[in-house]
Design a protein around this motif. Structure first.
Motif, PDB file in Angstrom:
ATOM      1  N   PRO A  49      20.825   8.159  11.823  1.00 34.71           N
ATOM      2  CA  PRO A  49      20.116   9.352  12.301  1.00 34.71           C
ATOM      3  C   PRO A  49      19.503  10.207  11.196  1.00 34.71           C
ATOM      4  O   PRO A  49      18.594  11.008  11.475  1.00 34.71           O
ATOM      5  N   ALA A  50      19.958  10.061   9.952  1.00 33.69           N
ATOM      6  CA  ALA A  50      19.416  10.867   8.860  1.00 33.69           C
ATOM      7  C   ALA A  50      18.157  10.265   8.250  1.00 33.69           C
ATOM      8  O   ALA A  50      17.478  10.920   7.452  1.00 33.69           O
ATOM      9  N   VAL A  51      17.840   9.031   8.607  1.00 30.35           N
ATOM     10  CA  VAL A  51      16.651   8.361   8.051  1.00 30.35           C
ATOM     11  C   VAL A  51      15.480   8.566   9.004  1.00 30.35           C
ATOM     12  O   VAL A  51      15.510   8.094  10.141  1.00 30.35           O
ATOM     13  N   GLN A  52      14.467   9.271   8.536  1.00 33.13           N
ATOM     14  CA  GLN A  52      13.334   9.601   9.402  1.00 33.13           C
ATOM     15  C   GLN A  52      12.265   8.520   9.463  1.00 33.13           C
ATOM     16  O   GLN A  52      11.699   8.244  10.498  1.00 33.13           O
ATOM     17  N   ASN A  53      11.983   7.907   8.318  1.00 37.90           N
ATOM     18  CA  ASN A  53      10.841   7.004   8.242  1.00 37.90           C
ATOM     19  C   ASN A  53      11.252   5.736   7.500  1.00 37.90           C
ATOM     20  O   ASN A  53      11.658   5.798   6.339  1.00 37.90           O
ATOM     21  N   VAL A  54      11.184   4.603   8.188  1.00 36.70           N
ATOM     22  CA  VAL A  54      11.498   3.314   7.580  1.00 36.70           C
ATOM     23  C   VAL A  54      10.189   2.569   7.339  1.00 36.70           C
ATOM     24  O   VAL A  54       9.411   2.364   8.269  1.00 36.70           O
ATOM     25  N   VAL A  55       9.963   2.191   6.094  1.00 33.72           N
ATOM     26  CA  VAL A  55       8.734   1.472   5.729  1.00 33.72           C
ATOM     27  C   VAL A  55       9.093   0.017   5.466  1.00 33.72           C
ATOM     28  O   VAL A  55       9.697  -0.302   4.433  1.00 33.72           O
ATOM     29  N   PRO A  56       8.767  -0.884   6.391  1.00 37.21           N
ATOM     30  CA  PRO A  56       9.103  -2.298   6.193  1.00 37.21           C
ATOM     31  C   PRO A  56       8.069  -3.015   5.334  1.00 37.21           C
ATOM     32  O   PRO A  56       6.863  -2.748   5.433  1.00 37.21           O
ATOM     33  N   ILE A  57       8.540  -3.892   4.487  1.00 38.34           N
ATOM     34  CA  ILE A  57       7.659  -4.745   3.699  1.00 38.34           C
ATOM     35  C   ILE A  57       8.071  -6.189   3.945  1.00 38.34           C
ATOM     36  O   ILE A  57       9.135  -6.458   4.502  1.00 38.34           O
ATOM     37  N   GLN A  58       7.234  -7.104   3.531  1.00 32.55           N
ATOM     38  CA  GLN A  58       7.528  -8.526   3.665  1.00 32.55           C
ATOM     39  C   GLN A  58       7.218  -9.229   2.349  1.00 32.55           C
ATOM     40  O   GLN A  58       6.449 -10.190   2.296  1.00 32.55           O
ATOM     41  N   SER A  65       1.441 -15.892  -0.473  1.00 35.85           N
ATOM     42  CA  SER A  65      -0.016 -15.883  -0.290  1.00 35.85           C
ATOM     43  C   SER A  65      -0.567 -14.532  -0.726  1.00 35.85           C
ATOM     44  O   SER A  65      -1.097 -13.764   0.091  1.00 35.85           O
ATOM     45  N   PRO A  66      -0.451 -14.191  -2.002  1.00 34.34           N
ATOM     46  CA  PRO A  66      -0.805 -12.840  -2.441  1.00 34.34           C
ATOM     47  C   PRO A  66      -2.281 -12.486  -2.289  1.00 34.34           C
ATOM     48  O   PRO A  66      -2.622 -11.299  -2.252  1.00 34.34           O
ATOM     49  N   PHE A  67      -3.142 -13.490  -2.189  1.00 35.96           N
ATOM     50  CA  PHE A  67      -4.567 -13.203  -2.100  1.00 35.96           C
ATOM     51  C   PHE A  67      -5.116 -13.315  -0.673  1.00 35.96           C
ATOM     52  O   PHE A  67      -6.311 -13.142  -0.442  1.00 35.96           O
ATOM     53  N   ALA A  70      -4.974 -10.858   5.082  1.00 36.14           N
ATOM     54  CA  ALA A  70      -3.991 -10.199   5.947  1.00 36.14           C
ATOM     55  C   ALA A  70      -2.822  -9.653   5.140  1.00 36.14           C
ATOM     56  O   ALA A  70      -2.302  -8.561   5.428  1.00 36.14           O
ATOM     57  N   VAL A  71      -2.409 -10.409   4.113  1.00 34.13           N
ATOM     58  CA  VAL A  71      -1.316  -9.971   3.257  1.00 34.13           C
ATOM     59  C   VAL A  71      -1.720  -8.714   2.486  1.00 34.13           C
ATOM     60  O   VAL A  71      -0.973  -7.733   2.408  1.00 34.13           O
ATOM     61  N   GLN A  73      -3.942  -6.547   3.288  1.00 32.44           N
ATOM     62  CA  GLN A  73      -4.067  -5.419   4.204  1.00 32.44           C
ATOM     63  C   GLN A  73      -2.694  -4.837   4.549  1.00 32.44           C
ATOM     64  O   GLN A  73      -2.501  -3.618   4.527  1.00 32.44           O
ATOM     65  N   ALA A  74      -1.734  -5.713   4.862  1.00 29.57           N
ATOM     66  CA  ALA A  74      -0.398  -5.251   5.223  1.00 29.57           C
ATOM     67  C   ALA A  74       0.270  -4.527   4.053  1.00 29.57           C
ATOM     68  O   ALA A  74       0.887  -3.467   4.235  1.00 29.57           O
ATOM     69  N   ALA A  75       0.138  -5.090   2.858  1.00 34.67           N
ATOM     70  CA  ALA A  75       0.725  -4.449   1.678  1.00 34.67           C
ATOM     71  C   ALA A  75       0.064  -3.101   1.411  1.00 34.67           C
ATOM     72  O   ALA A  75       0.742  -2.115   1.087  1.00 34.67           O
ATOM     73  N   GLY A  76      -1.242  -3.067   1.566  1.00 32.02           N
ATOM     74  CA  GLY A  76      -1.970  -1.813   1.346  1.00 32.02           C
ATOM     75  C   GLY A  76      -1.550  -0.727   2.319  1.00 32.02           C
ATOM     76  O   GLY A  76      -1.412   0.444   1.950  1.00 32.02           O
ATOM     77  N   GLU A  77      -1.335  -1.104   3.566  1.00 32.97           N
ATOM     78  CA  GLU A  77      -0.913  -0.133   4.575  1.00 32.97           C
ATOM     79  C   GLU A  77       0.479   0.413   4.271  1.00 32.97           C
ATOM     80  O   GLU A  77       0.738   1.615   4.427  1.00 32.97           O
ATOM     81  N   ALA A  78       1.378  -0.465   3.817  1.00 34.80           N
ATOM     82  CA  ALA A  78       2.727  -0.012   3.471  1.00 34.80           C
ATOM     83  C   ALA A  78       2.693   0.953   2.293  1.00 34.80           C
ATOM     84  O   ALA A  78       3.356   2.001   2.309  1.00 34.80           O
ATOM     85  N   ILE A  79       1.909   0.624   1.279  1.00 39.05           N
ATOM     86  CA  ILE A  79       1.800   1.504   0.112  1.00 39.05           C
ATOM     87  C   ILE A  79       1.193   2.840   0.501  1.00 39.05           C
ATOM     88  O   ILE A  79       1.634   3.905   0.044  1.00 39.05           O
ATOM     89  N   ALA A  80       0.180   2.808   1.361  1.00 36.05           N
ATOM     90  CA  ALA A  80      -0.461   4.062   1.800  1.00 36.05           C
ATOM     91  C   ALA A  80       0.536   4.957   2.520  1.00 36.05           C
ATOM     92  O   ALA A  80       0.524   6.186   2.350  1.00 36.05           O
ATOM     93  N   ARG A  81       1.398   4.374   3.342  1.00 35.04           N
ATOM     94  CA  ARG A  81       2.413   5.168   4.040  1.00 35.04           C
ATOM     95  C   ARG A  81       3.350   5.838   3.048  1.00 35.04           C
ATOM     96  O   ARG A  81       3.718   7.004   3.204  1.00 35.04           O
ATOM     97  N   LEU A  82       3.737   5.107   2.013  1.00 33.43           N
ATOM     98  CA  LEU A  82       4.650   5.658   1.020  1.00 33.43           C
ATOM     99  C   LEU A  82       4.011   6.768   0.208  1.00 33.43           C
ATOM    100  O   LEU A  82       4.689   7.712  -0.228  1.00 33.43           O
TER     101      LEU A  82
END
Length: 336
Positions: A49-58, A65-67, A70-71, A73-82
């Protein structure tokens, strides 16, 4: 106070870090606590209950497949949230070069946000300590939960001596009316959960020994639920369940498995993250180790726990049954 906890894997390690979030919330009421974690384990900090925002990564998937578009984009979205707002502190409880780099990415343009972690003598990968702004010494012979809490205390002034609170008290048991595979009347009738399956043969315990455990649970008038996680594990679970008169659930999410164990009277499992989760939920729990030493990462929680065996030293059936008798006595106590 806004804090980012970086503890990405594995499941048992994430469970062992949950009390650190409780310590922060107790020291700083109203603190904003976020958590960076691998997606398969994201449900664990989400239960706190004390954790407000969980940012999942893969990361495990992304690095293959770093290049790939889709990868990226997903990584960029996670970083932007952080990076959406600056943190007061980024706390690396993982202690790896990989996790320290995640901290750097999370800070991004907010250069005044300090990154904190273990010092060079305390950390698993010493190079990572050079990427922190603040370091602290924590003895390496501390149990895993204690190490996480001591590091948090060193950087945030929390109380590591208070009883460990895994923050899972609000997890509600599954409703048998919505899950027909649960033992009949399990909302009122007690049951135990067995976890006899693992990803590698070296971690397995003999099926005959599981049969003995099932027979003891039957004597205690506990229904038996046998948990699994993969197709190979399902086949083993079905064999054991048939032998002990148990039931086998369909595939469960992490949250559903937590709810299943929240309603259990006792849990017996191999060295898996779910066994650690059961102990954190306050269930009398026995961990069976066949390919690793329990050492400083054994099963721990607020109720009875036992970590039996070790690498190349599977526990005897008699030792597990003796521990099970103690667990059942705790489960049967009026205040259990």
């Amino acid at each position: 106070m806004r804090v980012l906890i970086v503890k990405t894997s594995s499941m048992g390690d994430v469970v062992h870090a949950l009390p650190a979030a409780s310590d922060i919330a107790r020291r700083y009421p109203g603190a904003r606590i976020d958590w960076l974690v691998e997606r398969p384990f994201a449900a664990l900090p989400q239960l706190h209950p004390a954790v407000q925002n969980v940012v999942p990564i893969q990361f495990r998937k992304w690095r293959k497949s770093p290049f790939d578009a889709a990868v990226r984009q997903a990584a960029g979205e996670a970083i932007a949230r952080l990076r959406s707002e600056p943190y007061d502190l980024i706390l690396d409880l993982q202690g790896l070069v990989k996790s320290a780099m995640f901290c750097k990415l999370a800070r991004g343009p907010h250069k005044t946000t300090p990154i904190a972690g273990y010092d060079r003598a305390s950390i698993r990968e010493p190079l990572a300590s050079f990427l922190y702004d603040r370091t602290a010494s924590v003895a390496r012979d501390q149990q895993a939960v204690a190490r996480n809490r001591l590091l948090t205390a060193a950087h945030l002034g929390t109380d590591a001596d208070a009883p460990a609170d895994f923050g899972l008290g609000s997890v509600t048991p599954l409703d048998a009316r919505q899950h027909d595979w649960l033992p009949a009347g399990s909302n009122t009738a007690p049951y135990a959960v067995l976890m006899p399956a693992a990803s590698r043969a070296e971690k397995l315990w003999p099926e005959a020994s599981w049969q003995a455990v099932g027979e003891r649970l039957a004597q205690a008038r506990l229904a038996r639920v046998v948990l699994w996680g993969s197709q190979d594990e399902l086949e083993r679970a079905q064999r054991i369940a048939q032998t002990i008169g148990g039931s086998v659930p369909p595939f469960l999410t992490v949250q559903e498995a937590a709810q299943l164990m929240a309603g259990a009277s006792a849990v017996v499992g191999l060295d898996t993250g779910f066994t650690h989760l059961a102990a954190a939920l306050g269930k009398p729990t026995i961990g069976i180790y066949c390919d690793h030493e329990p050492g400083l990462a054994g099963v721990t929680g607020p109720s009875f726990t036992a970590s039996l065996g070790g690498k190349g030293r599977p526990p005897s059936t008699a030792d597990v049954l003796a521990a099970l008798n103690m667990a059942l006595a705790v489960a049967a106590a009026p205040d259990a």
